[in-house]
Design a protein around this motif. Structure first.
Motif: not given
Length: 131
Positions: A1-24
């Motif tokens: 069974q493969l499990q995936l975990v996302e991270s990197g989300g959050g609160f940001v103002q318009p025009g800002g940036s985020l980097r999401l990760s997905c690790t298996a």
């Protein structure tokens, strides 16, 4: 069974940036195409971007094209979603998913964002864009 975990989300103002990760949870992720989806409150889940097993081909929906970049590091069993110039309408729960078995071949196209081809899903990471 493969499990995936996302991270990197959050609160940001318009025009800002985020980097999401997905690790298996295990190796061999490099055999599979991977996609990011998102779901905003009260709306159906929608595809955002996908990347081929080698990372050499990607596809983006129109509403993120030019702002988001999907990439992967197979040595780390991780896929990324770099999100720039974020807008309030990007607010959603973001999921990564693994296509298994692989049916989509390069070059990636809109077909790679059909939900039914994805067998493994993460639990999601929340992205909120607000001033």
């Amino acid at each position: 069974q493969l499990q995936l975990v996302e991270s990197g989300g959050g609160f940001v103002q318009p025009g800002g940036s985020l980097r999401l990760s997905c690790t298996a949870s295990r190796d061999a992720l490099d055999y599979f195409n991977i996609a990011w989806f998102r779901q905003a409150p009260g709306k159906p889940r929608e595809g955002v971007a996908c990347v081929s097993d080698t990372g050499t081909s990607a596809y983006y929906t129109d509403f993120v094209k030019g702002r988001f970049t999907i990439s992967r590091d197979n040595a780390k069993n991780t896929v990324y979603l770099q999100m720039d110039s974020l807008k309030p309408e990007d607010t959603a729960l973001y999921y990564c998913a693994v296509e298994a078995p692989v049916t989509i071949v390069q070059p990636m196209s809109a077909a790679c964002l059909a939900e039914y081809i994805y067998r493994y899903w993460g639990q999601g990471t929340q992205v909120t864009v607000s001033s």
